[in-house]
Write a protein that holds these residues in place. Structure first.
Motif, PDB file in Angstrom:
ATOM      1  N   VAL A  48     -15.093 -12.554  -9.272  1.00 48.51           N
ATOM      2  CA  VAL A  48     -16.394 -12.061  -8.460  1.00 48.51           C
ATOM      3  C   VAL A  48     -16.804 -12.917  -7.527  1.00 48.51           C
ATOM      4  O   VAL A  48     -16.704 -14.173  -7.746  1.00 48.51           O
ATOM      5  N   TYR A  49     -16.837 -12.606  -6.232  1.00 44.67           N
ATOM      6  CA  TYR A  49     -17.369 -13.559  -5.146  1.00 44.67           C
ATOM      7  C   TYR A  49     -18.017 -12.670  -3.965  1.00 44.67           C
ATOM      8  O   TYR A  49     -17.914 -11.589  -4.140  1.00 44.67           O
ATOM      9  N   SER A  50     -18.713 -13.488  -3.134  1.00 49.25           N
ATOM     10  CA  SER A  50     -19.436 -13.132  -2.192  1.00 49.25           C
ATOM     11  C   SER A  50     -18.710 -12.796  -0.858  1.00 49.25           C
ATOM     12  O   SER A  50     -17.669 -13.846  -0.565  1.00 49.25           O
ATOM     13  N   ASP A  51     -18.864 -11.978   0.002  1.00 52.82           N
ATOM     14  CA  ASP A  51     -18.113 -11.774   1.179  1.00 52.82           C
ATOM     15  C   ASP A  51     -18.954 -12.007   2.176  1.00 52.82           C
ATOM     16  O   ASP A  51     -18.627 -11.787   3.504  1.00 52.82           O
ATOM     17  N   GLY A  52     -19.875 -12.678   2.104  1.00 53.96           N
ATOM     18  CA  GLY A  52     -20.826 -12.978   3.242  1.00 53.96           C
ATOM     19  C   GLY A  52     -21.937 -11.954   3.270  1.00 53.96           C
ATOM     20  O   GLY A  52     -23.109 -12.343   3.998  1.00 53.96           O
ATOM     21  N   GLY A  58     -13.170 -15.301 -21.413  1.00 58.68           N
ATOM     22  CA  GLY A  58     -13.008 -15.922 -20.351  1.00 58.68           C
ATOM     23  C   GLY A  58     -12.073 -14.977 -19.429  1.00 58.68           C
ATOM     24  O   GLY A  58     -11.373 -15.738 -18.512  1.00 58.68           O
ATOM     25  N   ARG A  59     -12.461 -13.677 -19.429  1.00 58.75           N
ATOM     26  CA  ARG A  59     -11.524 -12.938 -18.413  1.00 58.75           C
ATOM     27  C   ARG A  59     -12.239 -12.905 -17.007  1.00 58.75           C
ATOM     28  O   ARG A  59     -11.645 -12.192 -16.234  1.00 58.75           O
ATOM     29  N   ILE A  60     -13.439 -13.301 -16.680  1.00 65.21           N
ATOM     30  CA  ILE A  60     -14.148 -13.152 -15.689  1.00 65.21           C
ATOM     31  C   ILE A  60     -14.155 -14.443 -14.665  1.00 65.21           C
ATOM     32  O   ILE A  60     -14.772 -15.356 -15.601  1.00 65.21           O
ATOM     33  N   VAL A  61     -14.089 -14.654 -13.636  1.00 67.71           N
ATOM     34  CA  VAL A  61     -14.388 -15.970 -13.008  1.00 67.71           C
ATOM     35  C   VAL A  61     -15.288 -15.558 -11.852  1.00 67.71           C
ATOM     36  O   VAL A  61     -15.006 -14.559 -11.198  1.00 67.71           O
ATOM     37  N   VAL A  62     -16.340 -16.395 -11.774  1.00 72.04           N
ATOM     38  CA  VAL A  62     -17.229 -16.150 -10.451  1.00 72.04           C
ATOM     39  C   VAL A  62     -17.255 -17.166  -9.649  1.00 72.04           C
ATOM     40  O   VAL A  62     -17.244 -18.459 -10.076  1.00 72.04           O
ATOM     41  N   PHE A  63     -17.057 -16.855  -8.422  1.00 71.29           N
ATOM     42  CA  PHE A  63     -17.094 -18.225  -7.473  1.00 71.29           C
ATOM     43  C   PHE A  63     -18.669 -17.829  -6.646  1.00 71.29           C
ATOM     44  O   PHE A  63     -18.818 -16.719  -6.047  1.00 71.29           O
ATOM     45  N   ASP A  64     -19.340 -18.822  -6.628  1.00 75.09           N
ATOM     46  CA  ASP A  64     -20.891 -18.807  -5.852  1.00 75.09           C
ATOM     47  C   ASP A  64     -20.597 -19.132  -4.477  1.00 75.09           C
ATOM     48  O   ASP A  64     -21.843 -19.236  -3.748  1.00 75.09           O
ATOM     49  N   GLN A  65     -19.433 -19.761  -3.819  1.00 77.28           N
ATOM     50  CA  GLN A  65     -19.419 -19.889  -2.578  1.00 77.28           C
ATOM     51  C   GLN A  65     -17.867 -19.291  -2.206  1.00 77.28           C
ATOM     52  O   GLN A  65     -16.829 -19.119  -3.122  1.00 77.28           O
ATOM     53  N   PHE A  66     -17.621 -18.723  -1.032  1.00 77.04           N
ATOM     54  CA  PHE A  66     -16.403 -18.302  -0.820  1.00 77.04           C
ATOM     55  C   PHE A  66     -15.363 -19.346  -0.782  1.00 77.04           C
ATOM     56  O   PHE A  66     -15.684 -20.606   0.028  1.00 77.04           O
ATOM     57  N   VAL A  67     -14.388 -18.895  -1.296  1.00 77.82           N
ATOM     58  CA  VAL A  67     -13.140 -20.117  -1.427  1.00 77.82           C
ATOM     59  C   VAL A  67     -11.936 -19.193  -1.487  1.00 77.82           C
ATOM     60  O   VAL A  67     -11.756 -18.170  -2.081  1.00 77.82           O
ATOM     61  N   THR A  68     -10.734 -19.762  -0.898  1.00 73.23           N
ATOM     62  CA  THR A  68      -9.400 -19.209  -1.184  1.00 73.23           C
ATOM     63  C   THR A  68      -8.931 -19.577  -2.344  1.00 73.23           C
ATOM     64  O   THR A  68      -8.839 -20.553  -2.611  1.00 73.23           O
ATOM     65  N   TRP A  69      -8.976 -18.420  -3.202  1.00 74.30           N
ATOM     66  CA  TRP A  69      -8.638 -18.696  -4.510  1.00 74.30           C
ATOM     67  C   TRP A  69      -7.342 -18.415  -5.340  1.00 74.30           C
ATOM     68  O   TRP A  69      -7.035 -18.892  -6.248  1.00 74.30           O
ATOM     69  N   LYS A  70      -6.632 -17.248  -4.744  1.00 79.35           N
ATOM     70  CA  LYS A  70      -5.481 -16.805  -5.318  1.00 79.35           C
ATOM     71  C   LYS A  70      -4.322 -17.581  -5.517  1.00 79.35           C
ATOM     72  O   LYS A  70      -3.989 -17.678  -6.950  1.00 79.35           O
ATOM     73  N   GLY A  71      -3.984 -18.506  -4.704  1.00 78.69           N
ATOM     74  CA  GLY A  71      -2.793 -19.348  -4.990  1.00 78.69           C
ATOM     75  C   GLY A  71      -3.264 -20.375  -5.902  1.00 78.69           C
ATOM     76  O   GLY A  71      -2.472 -20.644  -6.947  1.00 78.69           O
ATOM     77  N   HIS A  72      -4.524 -20.781  -5.851  1.00 78.77           N
ATOM     78  CA  HIS A  72      -4.951 -21.993  -6.820  1.00 78.77           C
ATOM     79  C   HIS A  72      -4.921 -21.380  -8.325  1.00 78.77           C
ATOM     80  O   HIS A  72      -4.688 -21.840  -9.506  1.00 78.77           O
ATOM     81  N   LEU A  73      -5.579 -19.882  -8.259  1.00 77.81           N
ATOM     82  CA  LEU A  73      -5.573 -19.475  -9.616  1.00 77.81           C
ATOM     83  C   LEU A  73      -4.499 -19.425 -10.629  1.00 77.81           C
ATOM     84  O   LEU A  73      -4.382 -19.704 -11.723  1.00 77.81           O
ATOM     85  N   PHE A  74      -3.191 -18.901  -9.685  1.00 77.56           N
ATOM     86  CA  PHE A  74      -2.207 -19.062 -10.695  1.00 77.56           C
ATOM     87  C   PHE A  74      -1.509 -20.251 -10.978  1.00 77.56           C
ATOM     88  O   PHE A  74      -1.008 -20.583 -12.077  1.00 77.56           O
ATOM     89  N   ASP A  75      -1.693 -21.233 -10.055  1.00 76.25           N
ATOM     90  CA  ASP A  75      -1.135 -22.541 -10.554  1.00 76.25           C
ATOM     91  C   ASP A  75      -2.009 -23.042 -11.583  1.00 76.25           C
ATOM     92  O   ASP A  75      -1.478 -23.879 -12.584  1.00 76.25           O
TER      93      ASP A  75
END
Length: 336
Positions: free
Chosen positions: A262-266, A230-247
């Motif tokens: 892993v995420y798309s930058d568009g 479980g060391r890799i997280v993939v987002f298939d849509q752009f989302v602000t993730w950093k603050g949520h990840l730690f919480d």
């Protein structure tokens, strides 16, 4: 009107709710407290009574920031010597009148601004997040509790651009002639200033922050399909993730276990190393040193993964033309 009938004006005066607070100069906390109360159906059309006369204040339905009492029903003052109330045991900041009103009515206030049911568990999440994002700072400012240790010297003043500073500037100047009516008008401006910022914040957290949190949580919960540990997280849509990840790592008791996002930058796809904390430039596991500073075909040749774009010289982020390529980069990086 028939003799003995009550006039419409008299009926209105009997049923009109009154919010009491102190007269004279005003501060950000009671300005916000009054505005928050007026967001509630019960106090929506209430009159704000500003006075220092105990009898006048006690005739009000609810009283904030004055009278030296706190009972959680009618009296919401925090100036008593023995007062030590905080938002919850997790917080150390003593409440001001804004914090007191929010503590008791915050969930109902949030529900008045966004479509969320009282029984929805996300309401508790929002209730706590909005307190820590805004209300706690108002509490700390009013109670003289600094956000920083005493030994830190600020490089410049921010007083005039803070909300409490802006509210303070609405009070009359020392050499200005004014009367109670002018003070009341200025207090109304201060209350609307504080309230406007608060309402915008509630709507942002309810309509943008909370949906983002749900996306991040779902991605975290499905991460084992990309790596058994479980060391890799993939987002298939752009989302602000950093603050949520730690919480969410703390909430799910998986602190420090996620290394790559892993995420798309568009345009293409990115693999980003998770920092050791939300404010750090140091990564938990940077992308491999041999890859750093290498670009395009040279990167593809080095990694054996088609579509390489770049890896930053510090190893905190890299890019690939495809989702599959970025995911392979993250998976291969785990082996170094």
């Amino acid at each position: 009107m028939t003799i003995g009938q009550t006039s419409p004006d008299a009926k209105r005066q009997k049923t009109e709710m009154k919010i009491g607070t102190h007269s004279g100069t005003f501060h950000a906390d009671e300005a916000l407290a009054v505005f928050m109360l007026k967001l509630l159906p019960k106090y929506k059309d209430s009159v704000v009574v500003r006075s220092r006369t105990p009898e006048i204040l006690e005739a009000c339905d609810i009283i904030v920031d004055v009278q030296g009492q706190y009972d959680g029903v009618k009296h919401f003052d925090h100036h008593q010597r023995e007062f030590s109330e905080t938002f919850s045991p997790s917080f150390k900041t003593k409440l001001s009148s804004a914090g007191l009103i929010y503590k008791h009515f915050g969930k109902e206030i949030i529900s008045s601004q966004i479509d969320i049911k009282h029984e929805d568990s996300n309401l508790v999440v929002l209730y706590e997040k909005i307190y820590s994002a805004m209300i706690e700072a108002i509490d700390g400012n009013d109670n003289g509790q600094s956000a920083y240790p005493d030994n830190i010297e600020p490089a410049y003043s921010t007083g005039a651009i803070t909300l409490p500073g802006m509210v303070a500037a609405l009070n009359p100047a020392w050499n200005e002639t004014y009367d109670d009516a002018y003070l009341d008008t200025q207090f109304d401006k201060a209350s609307k200033l504080m309230g406007g910022v608060f309402v915008d914040l509630v709507k942002y957290y309810g309509r943008a922050w909370l949906p983002a949190r749900a996306i991040v949580k779902a991605a975290i919960e499905s991460r084992n399909q990309y790596d058994p540990d479980g060391r890799i997280v993939v987002f298939d849509q752009f989302v602000t993730w950093k603050g949520h990840l730690f919480d969410l790592e703390e909430e799910l008791n998986i602190m420090g276990q996620i290394y790559y996002i892993v995420y798309s930058d568009g345009k293409g796809w990115r693999v980003q190393a998770v920092p050791v904390d939300p404010h750090s430039f140091k990564s938990r596991k940077p992308l491999p040193e041999p890859w750093r500073g290498v670009r395009d075909q040279a990167l593809s040749d080095l990694t054996g993964i088609d579509g390489g774009i770049f890896v930053h010289a510090s190893g905190f982020i890299g890019g690939n033309q495809t989702r599959e390529g970025a995911l392979l980069m993250a998976q291969k990086a785990l082996t170094f």
